[in-house]
Design a protein around this motif. Structure first.
Motif, mmCIF file in Angstrom:
data_model
loop_
_atom_site.group_PDB
_atom_site.id
_atom_site.type_symbol
_atom_site.label_atom_id
_atom_site.label_comp_id
_atom_site.label_asym_id
_atom_site.label_seq_id
_atom_site.Cartn_x
_atom_site.Cartn_y
_atom_site.Cartn_z
ATOM 1 N N ARG A 128 4.567 10.781 4.655
ATOM 2 C CA ARG A 128 4.558 9.715 5.647
ATOM 3 C C ARG A 128 4.224 8.361 5.044
ATOM 4 N N ALA A 129 3.427 8.359 3.959
ATOM 5 C CA ALA A 129 3.001 7.084 3.364
ATOM 6 C C ALA A 129 2.909 7.220 1.857
ATOM 7 N N VAL A 130 3.335 6.161 1.161
ATOM 8 C CA VAL A 130 3.250 6.088 -0.303
ATOM 9 C C VAL A 130 2.706 4.722 -0.685
ATOM 10 N N TYR A 131 1.716 4.715 -1.580
ATOM 11 C CA TYR A 131 1.153 3.455 -2.077
ATOM 12 C C TYR A 131 1.105 3.509 -3.592
ATOM 13 N N MET A 132 1.598 2.449 -4.223
ATOM 14 C CA MET A 132 1.604 2.340 -5.677
ATOM 15 C C MET A 132 0.888 1.058 -6.072
ATOM 16 N N GLU A 133 0.563 0.949 -7.366
ATOM 17 C CA GLU A 133 -0.158 -0.237 -7.801
ATOM 18 C C GLU A 133 0.792 -1.410 -8.010
ATOM 19 N N GLU A 134 0.307 -2.602 -7.752
ATOM 20 C CA GLU A 134 1.090 -3.799 -8.061
ATOM 21 C C GLU A 134 1.405 -3.808 -9.557
ATOM 22 N N GLY A 135 2.640 -4.148 -9.887
ATOM 23 C CA GLY A 135 3.044 -4.138 -11.286
ATOM 24 C C GLY A 135 3.703 -2.851 -11.719
#
Length: 484
Positions: A447-454
C-alpha cells in the motif's frame, strides 16, 4: 542579557486600540485558550527558532529568539488587556530552554520561572552541543542550575546535556532534594554526558532517588546507581533508554532484569552501545530460574549493539509476549545462531497447547539496519513474521536476501503476505518498481513505499511507483537517519 532584551521584557505594551475591538469582547477564558494553543504550536514547531540555522537566526542567540519571539511574549505586548491575561496565566510560562548561548544575568530565565508560579515546568539545559562550537562555560552552567534548584519540586520534564561527568555531578549536587521533601512529580528525565568514559567516576543517584512518578528515562553515557528507590517496583515507568559505551556503566544482568520485571508497565526499551553484560552473569541468573523473566507490557524494543552477549541476553533471555515493534542494528559479528534461537523458540514466548511461540509472530513493525546472518536464517526469520505490517531496511549494509524475500523469491512461506508498507535505503527505483509489480502479481500488493531522497531513479520510475501503490514518497536524509 543585553539591555535591549531587558527593555522588551519590562516595557509596557501598547494602549488598547480606540473604538470597537471585537476580540477584546471575548471572555478571558477564551483568550487564554487561544494563547495556550498558540504557545503549544510554537513549542511543537519543527522549525523552532531555538533550532533554526537560517541567516536571520544566526545573528541572534537561540535563547534570544526563544524568549523574545515566542508566542506568549508577542501576545503579551499587543495591549494592556492581553498582557494582563498572559502574565496572570502561569501555564504559558512553563517551557524553559537554555543552551550554550545563554549568558548572565539570565533575566529571561528568571522571568519565566517567576511567571510560571508553582506550575510544573519542562526544562531543557543543553550545555554541550559538540566540540566544534562554543559550549556553555561551567560557571554559567552552575548559575543556571542554581536558579533552577529552588524549583526542583516543579520539574515535570528535565533534559540535561553536559560535557563531563564532573559537570553532571556538580549539577546533581545543586539539584539535591532536601530531606523530608515530598516526592518529586518529575515524569521525564533525560541525561546525556558527552564524555564516553566513566573511569574514575562512581555511579550517580538522581534527586536522592526521590522519583516515584517517573514515566520515561533516557541515559546516555551515564552510570547510575541501580538500587535507587524509584527503580524498585515503579508502576509509572513506561520508557527506558540506555546508551552505554563504558563497561563501568553496565549493571549486573540480574540487577537489570530485576529492574525490568519490577516495572510492570514498561512499554518501550532501547539499548545502545558496545559495552556488554558478561556471559557468566547471565548464565548464573538463568540457572537460578526455571523460566525466563517475562516483560508482559513491552511493545517496542530497539537493540543497537555490537556485543553478541547483549543480543543473546535481550533477544533470547527475556520473554516478550506483547512485542509489536522491533529495531535491530547488530554489527561487527555474525548473528546466525542467535536468530535461529528466535525462530525455534523453546524459551522466547509463553507456552500454548501447540507449543511455545516466538515473539516474532506478533511483530507489526520491523526495522533492520545491520544484521549479518546466513541466507537460510533470513528465510526462517521472515517466515515467522506472520503479522508484519511495516518493514524498514537499510540495504547499504544488509544481505540482498532480505529484499529478495519481499520480492517473492524463494520459499513462499517467507513472502510476508501481511506486509503493507516498505521503507528502504540503498534501493534503486528500478528495483523497487519490479518489487512492487511482482508482489501485486502474486496477490500481495504493497500500500505504501518510501525511499530516501537521492535514491537512483530512471525516467518513469517515480510515476510507476506512484501508480503501483496508494502512497509513495521520498524521505529526507534526516528522517531516514531517525528511522534506521
Amino acid at each position: 542579557m543585553d539591555n535591549g532584551r531587558t527593555l522588551r521584557l519590562q516595557s509596557p505594551p501598547a494602549n488598547n486600540p480606540q473604538g470597537r475591538c471585537h476580540i477584546n469582547r471575548l471572555p478571558v477564558e477564551l483568550v487564554l485558550s487561544i494563547f495556550k494553543i498558540g504557545t503549544d504550536e510554537f513549542t511543537a514547531d519543527e522549525e523552532h527558532p531555538a533550532n533554526s540555522t537560517n541567516s536571520v537566526a544566526s545573528k541572534k542567540s537561540s535563547l534570544d529568539l526563544f524568549y523574545d519571539d515566542c508566542f506568549q511574549v508577542l501576545a503579551s505586548h499587543v495591549c494592556a488587556r492581553w498582557r494582563a491575561i498572559a502574565l496572570a496565566a502561569p501555564v504559558l510560562w512553563t517551557d524553559l530552554y537554555v543552551d550554550s548561548t545563554t549568558t548572565p544575568p539570565f533575566d529571561a530565565l528568571i522571568a519565566w520561572l517567576t511567571r510560571g508560579q508553582n506550575h510544573p515546568i519542562d526544562v531543557t539545559v543543553e550545555a554541550f552541543k559538540n566540540k566544534e562550537v562554543q559550549n556553555m562555560p561551567e560557571a554559567h552552567l552552575n548559575q543556571v542550575i542554581t536558579l533552577l534548584s529552588p524549583h526542583t519540586a516543579r520539574l515535570r520534564y528535565f533534559d540535561l546535556t553536559v560535557e563531563s561527568h564532573h559537570q553532571l555531578r556538580g549539577c546533581l549536587d545543586l539539584l539535591a532534594v532536601p530531606p523530608f521533601q515530598p516526592p518529586l512529580q518529575l515524569a521525564t528525565l533525560i541525561v546525556e554526558v558527552a564524555d564516553e568514559s566513566l573511569y574514575g567516576w562512581p555511579p550517580v543517584t538522581f534527586f536522592d532517588g526521590n522519583l516515584p512518578r517517573l514515566e520515561s528515562i533516557i541515559l546516555v553515557n551515564v552510570g547510575m546507581v541501580w538500587n535507587q528507590r524509584w527503580l524498585r517496583g515503579s508502576q509509572h515507568l513506561t520508557e527506558f533508554e540506555f546508551c552505554n559505551y563504558d563497561l563501568h556503566m553496565q549493571p549486573a544482568w540480574e540487577i537489570f532484569v530485576r529492574f525490568l520485571t519490577e516495572s510492570p508497565n514498561l512499554r518501550s526499551l532501547r539499548i545502545y552501545g558496545p559495552a556488554s553484560w558478561s556471559p557468566q552473569t547471565r548464565l548464573e541468573h538463568m540457572s537460578s530460574s526455571s523460566s525466563l523473566p517475562t516483560l508482559h507490557a513491552l511493545q517496542t524494543l530497539e537493540l543497537v549493539v555490537s556485543s553478541r552477549q547483549d543480543a543473546i541476553n535481550i533477544l533470547t533471555g527475556l520473554a516478550l509476549p506483547s512485542l509489536t515493534s522491533l529495531k535491530l542494528n547488530l554489527w561487527e559479528d555474525d548473528f546466525t545462531d542467535i536468530i535461529l534461537q528466535l525462530v525455534t523458540p523453546p524459551n522466547t514466548g509463553p507456552g500454548t497447547p501447540l507449543g511455545p511461540i516466538s515473539f516474532l509472530h506478533s511483530l507489526r513493525d520491523l526495522c533492520i539496519t545491520e544484521l549479518q546472518c546466513s541466507p537460510h536464517c533470513i528465510a526462517l526469520f521472515f517466515r515467522e513474521l506472520r503479522s508484519i505490517k511495516q518493514i524498514t531496511l537499510d540495504m547499504t549494509s544488509l544481505n540482498r536476501e532480505f529484499l529478495e524475500h519481499i520480492s517473492c523469491q524463494g520459499d513462499k512461506s517467507s513472502w510476508l503476505p501481511t506486509l503493507q508498507t516498505l521503507r528502504t535505503v540503498g534501493v534503486t527505483g528500478k528495483t523497487m518498481c519490479a518489487l512492487v509489480a511482482i508482489r501485486r502479481h502474486h496477490g500481495y500488493p504493497l500500500r505504501a513505499v518510501y525511499m530516501e531522497e537521492g535514491a537512483v531513479m530512471e525516467p518513469g520510475d517515480m510515476e510507476s511507483l506512484g501508480r503501483g501503490v496508494d502512497d509513495f514518497g521520498l524521505l529526507s536524509k534526516d528522517i531516514m537517519v531517525e528511522l534506521v
